[in-house]
Scaffold this active site. Sequence first.
Site, mmCIF file in Angstrom:
data_model
loop_
_atom_site.group_PDB
_atom_site.id
_atom_site.type_symbol
_atom_site.label_atom_id
_atom_site.label_comp_id
_atom_site.label_asym_id
_atom_site.label_seq_id
_atom_site.Cartn_x
_atom_site.Cartn_y
_atom_site.Cartn_z
ATOM 1 N N LYS A 98 0.806 -1.226 0.000
ATOM 2 C CA LYS A 98 0.000 0.000 0.000
ATOM 3 C C LYS A 98 0.843 1.282 0.000
ATOM 4 O O LYS A 98 0.436 2.294 -0.550
ATOM 5 C CB LYS A 98 -0.937 0.019 1.212
ATOM 6 C CG LYS A 98 -1.946 -1.102 1.250
ATOM 7 C CD LYS A 98 -3.122 -0.785 0.391
ATOM 8 C CE LYS A 98 -4.327 -1.703 0.557
ATOM 9 N NZ LYS A 98 -4.155 -3.009 1.120
ATOM 10 N N GLU A 120 -9.732 6.180 3.041
ATOM 11 C CA GLU A 120 -10.545 5.123 3.631
ATOM 12 C C GLU A 120 -9.613 3.945 3.884
ATOM 13 O O GLU A 120 -8.554 3.845 3.246
ATOM 14 C CB GLU A 120 -11.658 4.705 2.670
ATOM 15 C CG GLU A 120 -11.275 3.645 1.631
ATOM 16 C CD GLU A 120 -10.215 4.093 0.625
ATOM 17 O OE1 GLU A 120 -10.181 5.294 0.311
ATOM 18 O OE2 GLU A 120 -9.429 3.230 0.163
ATOM 19 N N SER A 391 1.757 -9.873 -0.860
ATOM 20 C CA SER A 391 1.354 -8.463 -0.748
ATOM 21 C C SER A 391 1.591 -7.862 0.634
ATOM 22 O O SER A 391 1.767 -6.652 0.756
ATOM 23 C CB SER A 391 -0.108 -8.298 -1.150
ATOM 24 O OG SER A 391 -0.955 -9.121 -0.371
HETATM 25 C C1 LIG Z 1 -5.153 -4.066 1.179
HETATM 26 C C2 LIG Z 1 -4.465 -5.340 0.980
HETATM 27 C C3 LIG Z 1 -4.819 -6.219 -0.062
HETATM 28 C C4 LIG Z 1 -5.977 -5.997 -0.981
HETATM 29 O O1 LIG Z 1 -5.938 -4.828 -1.730
HETATM 30 P P1 LIG Z 1 -5.617 -4.829 -3.281
HETATM 31 O O2 LIG Z 1 -5.920 -3.428 -3.680
HETATM 32 O O3 LIG Z 1 -6.520 -5.824 -3.936
HETATM 33 O O4 LIG Z 1 -4.199 -5.175 -3.441
HETATM 34 C C5 LIG Z 1 -4.063 -7.360 -0.246
HETATM 35 N N1 LIG Z 1 -3.040 -7.660 0.577
HETATM 36 C C6 LIG Z 1 -2.688 -6.853 1.606
HETATM 37 C C7 LIG Z 1 -1.562 -7.257 2.475
HETATM 38 C C8 LIG Z 1 -3.382 -5.669 1.842
HETATM 39 O O5 LIG Z 1 -3.022 -4.879 2.852
#
Ligand SMILES: *Cc1c(COP(=O)(O)O)cnc(C)c1O
Length: 412
Positions: A98, A120, A391
């Site tokens: 993020k 948000e 992610s």
């Molecule tokens: C917010 C988040 C997601 C989902 O958001 P995307 O916009 O689909 O990437 C996925 N993995 C993590 C660790 C997150 O914090």
Amino acid sequence: MVAQDHNRNRQGYFGKYGGRYVAETLIAPLDELTKAVEQVVASSDFQNEWRAYLTNYVGRPTPLTEAKRLAKTLDPTGQFLFRLFLKREDLCHTGAHKINNALGQILLAKRMGKTRIVAETGAGQHGVATATACAMLDLPCEVYMGALDVERQAPNVGRMRLLGARVIPVVAGSRTLKDAMNEALRDWVTNVATTHYCIGSAAGPHPYPTLVALFQSVIGDETHSQIHAATEGLPDGVIACVGGGSNAIGIFRPFISEPSVTLFGVEAAGHGIQTPHHAATLTLGRVGVLHGSKSYVLCDERGQIQEAHSISAGLDYPGVGPEHSHLKDAGRVTYLSATDNDALTAVSQCARAEGIILALETAHAFSRIETCARKVAQLRKRPVTMVVCLSGRGDKDLSTLLERLAPTGVLP
Ligand SMILES: *Cc1c(COP(=O)(O)O)cnc(C)c1O
């Protein structure tokens, strides 16, 4: 939001998806932002500044780690050999991808002369990332967060407050991400002159899906050169979890034009797609309008948005970015889903095999690695190379993880 499409010249569309389904008052600020995307973000001056922060503050490039033990766990007999690489967004400052986007947007807002930031957040990761960038760049920050998420993501609420951001719990609707996004949009409508709305995923009205994908494609660009260095070729498959779709579009982008790379997105199936408690928007949704753009959404026959469910707050969203909607219709990306229990199993499996505790969002992608690798291996009829986007890390999910995993007996 007003269900009228103000984007008459088709700019900001991915096939029939995207656009700007917003109140008239937001057209001018969205135009202003679009102009900034074209003129400022594209400039080498901005790119140099943003990339310097990515290197010296975020910790980029993040590594591409080969996961030999996890690959072996998933293919114990070695019948369909595959190499598995993890793109380590968990190692970014603040623990997830993020920050790539939040930092980019806050730098842009500063250059646009904005003096206040609203955002948000679902899991709290985007809220923390935005609060972090605002602290470092000295801008006041207010974060709307569903009251249910405030409860289940307490550590991130504490982090945001420590960073100086005001967290505003939203008690409307399902008290999750969709409701937080409604409130943030409402705030922006009222305060557009001074305020930038920092959206956390590749969703929302044009130009947000394009802007967020632009910032997150740093994930894919690095992966492209790292996998080449490791294997002297392209990967055969790339897998990512899909909430709004930003980490997925970020890692997919440079591979979309490579027909030899099979792409997989994994949505949250919650209690199961045969139940009403899931967030599998692309798997089961209909075409509708949510938060200013046309995409697949979870809604009834009359277009009323339905509540989503997922154990992971970051995937608990009844919409998805317009580009993913288009990639699904075009057949370029295969979208699968994974349940809450699948994700929990994947967290403990990866922790034991690789010493990495996954975020629950990320674990959805990991739970389908075997399925995806088998598919690709069958297609190519040879051993294959798979990349999965890691992610984020699971520290924020620790209490949920322990509560749910302890009764299963997997913990020593
Ligand atoms: C917010 C988040 C997601 C989902 O958001 P995307 O916009 O689909 O990437 C996925 N993995 C993590 C660790 C997150 O914090």
